[in-house]
Write a protein that holds these residues in place. Structure first.
Motif, mmCIF file in Angstrom:
data_model
loop_
_atom_site.group_PDB
_atom_site.id
_atom_site.type_symbol
_atom_site.label_atom_id
_atom_site.label_comp_id
_atom_site.label_asym_id
_atom_site.label_seq_id
_atom_site.Cartn_x
_atom_site.Cartn_y
_atom_site.Cartn_z
ATOM 1 N N ILE A 60 6.868 -14.785 -42.680
ATOM 2 C CA ILE A 60 6.731 -13.811 -41.584
ATOM 3 C C ILE A 60 6.234 -12.464 -42.111
ATOM 4 O O ILE A 60 5.401 -11.817 -41.471
ATOM 5 N N ALA A 61 6.709 -12.056 -43.270
ATOM 6 C CA ALA A 61 6.237 -10.799 -43.863
ATOM 7 C C ALA A 61 4.741 -10.894 -44.175
ATOM 8 O O ALA A 61 3.979 -9.950 -43.908
ATOM 9 N N TYR A 62 4.321 -12.022 -44.721
ATOM 10 C CA TYR A 62 2.902 -12.223 -45.036
ATOM 11 C C TYR A 62 2.058 -12.220 -43.755
ATOM 12 O O TYR A 62 1.006 -11.577 -43.686
ATOM 13 N N LEU A 63 2.511 -12.948 -42.745
ATOM 14 C CA LEU A 63 1.781 -13.020 -41.483
ATOM 15 C C LEU A 63 1.655 -11.639 -40.844
ATOM 16 O O LEU A 63 0.569 -11.244 -40.400
ATOM 17 N N ASN A 64 2.737 -10.893 -40.816
ATOM 18 C CA ASN A 64 2.688 -9.545 -40.249
ATOM 19 C C ASN A 64 1.759 -8.639 -41.041
ATOM 20 O O ASN A 64 1.015 -7.839 -40.458
ATOM 21 N N GLU A 65 1.785 -8.763 -42.362
ATOM 22 C CA GLU A 65 0.890 -7.969 -43.209
ATOM 23 C C GLU A 65 -0.568 -8.313 -42.902
ATOM 24 O O GLU A 65 -1.413 -7.427 -42.791
ATOM 25 N N TYR A 66 -0.865 -9.591 -42.775
ATOM 26 C CA TYR A 66 -2.218 -10.024 -42.435
ATOM 27 C C TYR A 66 -2.634 -9.449 -41.079
ATOM 28 O O TYR A 66 -3.745 -8.920 -40.928
ATOM 29 N N ARG A 67 -1.767 -9.547 -40.112
ATOM 30 C CA ARG A 67 -2.065 -9.023 -38.773
ATOM 31 C C ARG A 67 -2.280 -7.509 -38.804
ATOM 32 O O ARG A 67 -3.155 -6.990 -38.107
ATOM 33 N N LEU A 68 -1.496 -6.814 -39.594
ATOM 34 C CA LEU A 68 -1.655 -5.358 -39.701
ATOM 35 C C LEU A 68 -2.990 -4.979 -40.333
ATOM 36 O O LEU A 68 -3.628 -4.009 -39.915
ATOM 37 N N ILE A 69 -3.423 -5.734 -41.321
ATOM 38 C CA ILE A 69 -4.730 -5.478 -41.939
ATOM 39 C C ILE A 69 -5.835 -5.658 -40.904
ATOM 40 O O ILE A 69 -6.755 -4.835 -40.814
ATOM 41 N N ARG A 70 -5.744 -6.716 -40.130
ATOM 42 C CA ARG A 70 -6.738 -6.947 -39.074
ATOM 43 C C ARG A 70 -6.698 -5.818 -38.030
ATOM 44 O O ARG A 70 -7.731 -5.359 -37.568
ATOM 45 N N ALA A 71 -5.492 -5.391 -37.669
ATOM 46 C CA ALA A 71 -5.349 -4.301 -36.694
ATOM 47 C C ALA A 71 -5.939 -3.007 -37.240
ATOM 48 O O ALA A 71 -6.625 -2.279 -36.509
ATOM 49 N N ALA A 72 -5.695 -2.710 -38.498
ATOM 50 C CA ALA A 72 -6.243 -1.495 -39.107
ATOM 51 C C ALA A 72 -7.769 -1.520 -39.055
ATOM 52 O O ALA A 72 -8.409 -0.510 -38.750
ATOM 53 N N HIS A 73 -8.337 -2.677 -39.327
ATOM 54 C CA HIS A 73 -9.794 -2.813 -39.250
ATOM 55 C C HIS A 73 -10.281 -2.552 -37.818
ATOM 56 O O HIS A 73 -11.262 -1.818 -37.615
ATOM 57 N N LEU A 74 -9.616 -3.131 -36.840
ATOM 58 C CA LEU A 74 -10.025 -2.939 -35.444
ATOM 59 C C LEU A 74 -9.844 -1.498 -34.982
ATOM 60 O O LEU A 74 -10.638 -1.000 -34.182
ATOM 61 N N LEU A 75 -8.819 -0.843 -35.485
ATOM 62 C CA LEU A 75 -8.612 0.567 -35.121
ATOM 63 C C LEU A 75 -9.791 1.424 -35.571
ATOM 64 O O LEU A 75 -10.171 2.376 -34.889
ATOM 65 N N CYS A 76 -10.356 1.078 -36.703
ATOM 66 C CA CYS A 76 -11.500 1.837 -37.224
ATOM 67 C C CYS A 76 -12.823 1.401 -36.603
ATOM 68 O O CYS A 76 -13.732 2.216 -36.454
ATOM 69 N N ALA A 77 -12.927 0.132 -36.255
ATOM 70 C CA ALA A 77 -14.207 -0.425 -35.825
ATOM 71 C C ALA A 77 -14.415 -0.461 -34.314
ATOM 72 O O ALA A 77 -15.513 -0.755 -33.857
ATOM 73 N N SER A 78 -13.370 -0.185 -33.546
ATOM 74 C CA SER A 78 -13.519 -0.268 -32.092
ATOM 75 C C SER A 78 -12.824 0.908 -31.415
ATOM 76 O O SER A 78 -12.060 1.636 -32.042
ATOM 77 N N ASP A 79 -13.105 1.034 -30.133
ATOM 78 C CA ASP A 79 -12.436 2.041 -29.320
ATOM 79 C C ASP A 79 -11.388 1.418 -28.412
ATOM 80 O O ASP A 79 -10.877 2.067 -27.499
ATOM 81 N N ASP A 80 -11.061 0.144 -28.639
ATOM 82 C CA ASP A 80 -10.042 -0.526 -27.838
ATOM 83 C C ASP A 80 -8.721 0.222 -27.952
ATOM 84 O O ASP A 80 -8.417 0.814 -28.991
#
Length: 118
Positions: A60-80
């Motif tokens: 679960i820690a690994y999965l959450n970390e992976y999801r957070l990395i993806r979210a960080a990328h989207l925060l920078c790459a989109s205006d969603d």
């Protein structure tokens, strides 16, 4: 003996590849321990021990970390908006997402986006 250890190492690497590929493909969805264990043909308890041994952290820690990395990328790459990004990355609860994000990046998602854009 050495041949047996090599075969075991290859088998473990194969299982880890199956697991990480599954996460990369299905991280936006809810992934239960039972589902991910079935990918390797493991029981839930064996999977949890295996994963922690070879990845150094609970699944679960690994999965959450992976999801957070993806979210960080989207925060920078989109205006969603942050809610949409948290849902898109597999977090069903935005306050849980915000709490994990703050713990990992030491700032809120909105501050992170603002800091990366400046």
């Amino acid at each position: 003996m050495q041949l047996r250890q090599s075969a075991l190492l290859l088998q473990n690497q194969h299982h880890l590849c199956l697991i990480t590929d599954y996460i990369a493909n299905y991280y936006p969805q809810k992934i239960s321990i039972e589902q991910i264990a079935a990918v390797c043909g493991f029981s839930s308890s064996h999977f949890m021990k295996f994963f922690k041994l070879y990845m150094g952290k609970p699944f679960i820690a690994y999965l959450n970390e992976y999801r957070l990395i993806r979210a960080a990328h989207l925060l920078c790459a989109s205006d969603d908006d942050i809610l949409a990004i948290s849902l898109e990355c597999g977090f069903e609860n935005v306050s849980y997402f915000n709490r994990l994000f703050l713990r990992e990046y030491h700032m809120t998602p909105s501050k992170f986006r603002q800091a990366r854009r400046n």
